[in-house]
Design a protein around this motif. Structure first.
Motif, PDB file in Angstrom:
ATOM      1  N   ILE A  95       0.842  -1.188   0.000  1.00 25.39           N
ATOM      2  CA  ILE A  95       0.000   0.000   0.000  1.00 25.39           C
ATOM      3  C   ILE A  95       0.884   1.247   0.000  1.00 25.39           C
ATOM      4  O   ILE A  95       2.104   1.150   0.038  1.00 25.39           O
ATOM      5  N   SER A  96       0.243   2.396  -0.031  1.00 27.02           N
ATOM      6  CA  SER A  96       0.968   3.655  -0.086  1.00 27.02           C
ATOM      7  C   SER A  96       1.831   3.859   1.157  1.00 27.02           C
ATOM      8  O   SER A  96       1.352   3.717   2.283  1.00 27.02           O
ATOM      9  N   PRO A  97       3.104   4.223   0.990  1.00 22.97           N
ATOM     10  CA  PRO A  97       3.950   4.539   2.145  1.00 22.97           C
ATOM     11  C   PRO A  97       3.389   5.713   2.955  1.00 22.97           C
ATOM     12  O   PRO A  97       3.500   5.731   4.184  1.00 22.97           O
ATOM     13  N   LEU A  98       2.762   6.668   2.279  1.00 24.66           N
ATOM     14  CA  LEU A  98       2.213   7.834   2.968  1.00 24.66           C
ATOM     15  C   LEU A  98       1.025   7.436   3.836  1.00 24.66           C
ATOM     16  O   LEU A  98       0.901   7.898   4.976  1.00 24.66           O
ATOM     17  N   GLU A  99       0.164   6.561   3.310  1.00 26.59           N
ATOM     18  CA  GLU A  99      -0.980   6.091   4.096  1.00 26.59           C
ATOM     19  C   GLU A  99      -0.508   5.223   5.254  1.00 26.59           C
ATOM     20  O   GLU A  99      -1.090   5.249   6.345  1.00 26.59           O
ATOM     21  N   THR A 100       0.547   4.453   5.027  1.00 21.27           N
ATOM     22  CA  THR A 100       1.103   3.588   6.072  1.00 21.27           C
ATOM     23  C   THR A 100       1.479   4.403   7.307  1.00 21.27           C
ATOM     24  O   THR A 100       1.201   4.006   8.451  1.00 21.27           O
ATOM     25  N   ARG A 101       2.110   5.522   7.089  1.00 21.88           N
ATOM     26  CA  ARG A 101       2.515   6.363   8.217  1.00 21.88           C
ATOM     27  C   ARG A 101       1.312   6.921   8.961  1.00 21.88           C
ATOM     28  O   ARG A 101       1.339   7.074  10.186  1.00 21.88           O
ATOM     29  N   LYS A 102       0.242   7.217   8.232  1.00 20.17           N
ATOM     30  CA  LYS A 102      -0.990   7.676   8.879  1.00 20.17           C
ATOM     31  C   LYS A 102      -1.587   6.580   9.742  1.00 20.17           C
ATOM     32  O   LYS A 102      -2.048   6.823  10.857  1.00 20.17           O
ATOM     33  N   PHE A 103      -1.578   5.346   9.216  1.00 18.13           N
ATOM     34  CA  PHE A 103      -2.098   4.213   9.987  1.00 18.13           C
ATOM     35  C   PHE A 103      -1.312   4.053  11.283  1.00 18.13           C
ATOM     36  O   PHE A 103      -1.874   3.826  12.362  1.00 18.13           O
ATOM     37  N   SER A 104       0.001   4.151  11.166  1.00 15.01           N
ATOM     38  CA  SER A 104       0.860   3.976  12.336  1.00 15.01           C
ATOM     39  C   SER A 104       0.555   5.027  13.400  1.00 15.01           C
ATOM     40  O   SER A 104       0.449   4.708  14.595  1.00 15.01           O
ATOM     41  N   THR A 105       0.391   6.256  12.966  1.00 14.66           N
ATOM     42  CA  THR A 105       0.101   7.334  13.912  1.00 14.66           C
ATOM     43  C   THR A 105      -1.211   7.079  14.635  1.00 14.66           C
ATOM     44  O   THR A 105      -1.309   7.239  15.866  1.00 14.66           O
ATOM     45  N   LYS A 109      -1.567  -2.274 -10.067  1.00 17.77           N
ATOM     46  CA  LYS A 109      -1.948  -1.559  -8.840  1.00 17.77           C
ATOM     47  C   LYS A 109      -0.701  -1.110  -8.076  1.00 17.77           C
ATOM     48  O   LYS A 109      -0.672  -0.007  -7.516  1.00 17.77           O
ATOM     49  N   ASP A 110       0.325  -1.945  -8.058  1.00 18.80           N
ATOM     50  CA  ASP A 110       1.574  -1.558  -7.401  1.00 18.80           C
ATOM     51  C   ASP A 110       2.201  -0.347  -8.089  1.00 18.80           C
ATOM     52  O   ASP A 110       2.735   0.553  -7.432  1.00 18.80           O
ATOM     53  N   LEU A 111       2.134  -0.328  -9.416  1.00 25.93           N
ATOM     54  CA  LEU A 111       2.692   0.812 -10.141  1.00 25.93           C
ATOM     55  C   LEU A 111       1.841   2.062  -9.944  1.00 25.93           C
ATOM     56  O   LEU A 111       2.376   3.183  -9.945  1.00 25.93           O
ATOM     57  N   ASP A 112       0.544   1.891  -9.770  1.00 21.22           N
ATOM     58  CA  ASP A 112      -0.315   3.037  -9.437  1.00 21.22           C
ATOM     59  C   ASP A 112       0.135   3.661  -8.114  1.00 21.22           C
ATOM     60  O   ASP A 112       0.191   4.890  -7.984  1.00 21.22           O
ATOM     61  N   ILE A 113       0.456   2.810  -7.139  1.00 23.17           N
ATOM     62  CA  ILE A 113       0.943   3.292  -5.843  1.00 23.17           C
ATOM     63  C   ILE A 113       2.276   4.012  -6.030  1.00 23.17           C
ATOM     64  O   ILE A 113       2.502   5.094  -5.474  1.00 23.17           O
ATOM     65  N   ALA A 114       3.155   3.422  -6.829  1.00 21.99           N
ATOM     66  CA  ALA A 114       4.470   4.031  -7.069  1.00 21.99           C
ATOM     67  C   ALA A 114       4.325   5.411  -7.696  1.00 21.99           C
ATOM     68  O   ALA A 114       4.966   6.380  -7.261  1.00 21.99           O
ATOM     69  N   LEU A 115       3.484   5.526  -8.714  1.00 19.92           N
ATOM     70  CA  LEU A 115       3.341   6.791  -9.425  1.00 19.92           C
ATOM     71  C   LEU A 115       2.630   7.843  -8.568  1.00 19.92           C
ATOM     72  O   LEU A 115       2.998   9.023  -8.596  1.00 19.92           O
ATOM     73  N   ALA A 116       1.630   7.413  -7.786  1.00 16.59           N
ATOM     74  CA  ALA A 116       0.936   8.356  -6.907  1.00 16.59           C
ATOM     75  C   ALA A 116       1.879   8.864  -5.819  1.00 16.59           C
ATOM     76  O   ALA A 116       1.889  10.064  -5.495  1.00 16.59           O
ATOM     77  N   SER A 117       2.680   7.973  -5.251  1.00 15.27           N
ATOM     78  CA  SER A 117       3.637   8.367  -4.210  1.00 15.27           C
ATOM     79  C   SER A 117       4.698   9.296  -4.778  1.00 15.27           C
ATOM     80  O   SER A 117       5.077  10.291  -4.158  1.00 15.27           O
ATOM     81  N   SER A 147       4.388  11.250  -7.366  1.00 18.24           N
ATOM     82  CA  SER A 147       3.763  12.540  -7.659  1.00 18.24           C
ATOM     83  C   SER A 147       3.666  13.393  -6.403  1.00 18.24           C
ATOM     84  O   SER A 147       3.952  14.596  -6.428  1.00 18.24           O
ATOM     85  N   ALA A 148       3.287  12.752  -5.281  1.00 22.50           N
ATOM     86  CA  ALA A 148       3.182  13.488  -4.021  1.00 22.50           C
ATOM     87  C   ALA A 148       4.533  14.028  -3.568  1.00 22.50           C
ATOM     88  O   ALA A 148       4.607  15.061  -2.901  1.00 22.50           O
ATOM     89  N   LEU A 149       5.601  13.338  -3.950  1.00 21.92           N
ATOM     90  CA  LEU A 149       6.954  13.750  -3.569  1.00 21.92           C
ATOM     91  C   LEU A 149       7.611  14.667  -4.602  1.00 21.92           C
ATOM     92  O   LEU A 149       8.718  15.151  -4.389  1.00 21.92           O
ATOM     93  N   GLY A 150       6.931  14.867  -5.732  1.00 21.68           N
ATOM     94  CA  GLY A 150       7.496  15.695  -6.784  1.00 21.68           C
ATOM     95  C   GLY A 150       8.597  15.001  -7.565  1.00 21.68           C
ATOM     96  O   GLY A 150       9.532  15.643  -8.060  1.00 21.68           O
ATOM     97  N   VAL A 151       8.476  13.665  -7.681  1.00 20.99           N
ATOM     98  CA  VAL A 151       9.483  12.862  -8.394  1.00 20.99           C
ATOM     99  C   VAL A 151       8.882  12.348  -9.696  1.00 20.99           C
ATOM    100  O   VAL A 151       7.759  11.844  -9.709  1.00 20.99           O
ATOM    101  N   SER A 152       9.622  12.465 -10.792  1.00 18.98           N
ATOM    102  CA  SER A 152       9.171  11.965 -12.089  1.00 18.98           C
ATOM    103  C   SER A 152       9.707  10.560 -12.326  1.00 18.98           C
ATOM    104  O   SER A 152      10.907  10.323 -12.167  1.00 18.98           O
ATOM    105  N   LEU A 153       8.821   9.631 -12.690  1.00 20.88           N
ATOM    106  CA  LEU A 153       9.209   8.251 -12.985  1.00 20.88           C
ATOM    107  C   LEU A 153       8.738   7.906 -14.402  1.00 20.88           C
ATOM    108  O   LEU A 153       7.782   7.148 -14.599  1.00 20.88           O
ATOM    109  N   PRO A 154       9.390   8.450 -15.430  1.00 24.00           N
ATOM    110  CA  PRO A 154       8.885   8.289 -16.797  1.00 24.00           C
ATOM    111  C   PRO A 154       8.839   6.858 -17.294  1.00 24.00           C
ATOM    112  O   PRO A 154       7.880   6.455 -17.961  1.00 24.00           O
TER     113      PRO A 154
END
Length: 228
Positions: free
Chosen positions: A27-37, A169-177, A179-186
């Motif tokens: 799952i999303s690393p960003l969501e993971t941190r929210k779950f942990s909190t 779905k894994d690549l969707d997570i990669a690209l969404a993450s 994008s949130a970080l401002g990283v291009s993965l062409p």
């Protein structure tokens, strides 16, 4: 985890012994941190422990497990993870496991696509793709992807494996993450679109090595096995 009748409803908030919630999904690393909190507020511990290795790794308890957790939590859960995985690595604090899994999927998906391009090129140019594959396995281009997925492409064996719909779905997570970080993965984005093309051709249940089928359509050539 947090829904009706979810895991949290079965926990005793702020009990003497914190429960260990180990999330082995991807799952999303960003969501993971929210779950942990959210769980830490309840006095519970959370670890993300996504895996790599596919069906075969799960069946043989040889998974690669990437763990994000505090050192204390990792020490408590490692004996359990050791029963499922051959390589269990503490990557860092919560979220680091999912970050590592995203990195894994970026590398694996791009390598699968590169192997497909290489074998397709070799076949259309008139060489035996199996002999090309064997030669490459002895050089710097050698990889587990070339070994396993390359053989599947040549043998036309597109049974999972790891289903394209899950890999996408894994690549969707990669690209969404990213994008949130401002990283291009062409390159990752291109591979994701090739998987989408597979889905459009009814390939949701194909192994991810079937990405070669879309490249074959572009080349108007199917990888040919040479007669012995």
């Amino acid at each position: 985890l947090f829904g009706e009748n979810g895991v949290v409803e079965g926990l005793e908030p702020h009990s003497d012994q914190a429960k260990m919630i180990v999330d082995m999904s991807s799952i999303s690393p960003l969501e993971t941190r929210k779950f942990s909190t959210r769980l830490n507020v309840l006095g519970q511990e959370y670890a993300d422990a996504p895996v790599s290795g596919g069906d075969v790794g799960a069946q043989n308890a040889t998974l690669t497990i990437m763990v994000g957790a505090s050192a204390a939590v990792f020490a408590r859960i490692k004996p359990v993870l050791d029963l499922m995985g051959k390589t269990v690595t503490h990557v860092g604090e919560t979220g680091a496991g999912q970050i590592c899994k995203v990195a894994n999927q970026i590398i694996v998906s791009s390598t699968i696509e590169a192997v497909a391009e290489a074998l397709l090129f070799a076949s259309k140019a008139g060489a035996d793709p199996e002999k090309v594959r064997q030669a490459l396995l002895g050089g710097f281009a050698a990889s587990r992807v070339l070994e396993v997925h390359g053989e599947r492409m040549i043998q036309r064996n597109f049974e999972p494996g790891f289903r394209i719909e899950l890999h996408q779905k894994d690549l969707d997570i990669a690209l969404a993450s990213a994008s949130a970080l401002g990283v291009s993965l062409p390159n990752t984005a291109t591979v994701r679109e090739l998987f989408s093309a597979c889905l459009a051709h009814g390939g949701a249940k194909w192994d991810n090595s079937a990405i070669v089928k879309m490249l074959e359509k572009l080349a108007n050539h199917e990888i040919q096995k040479h007669p012995e």
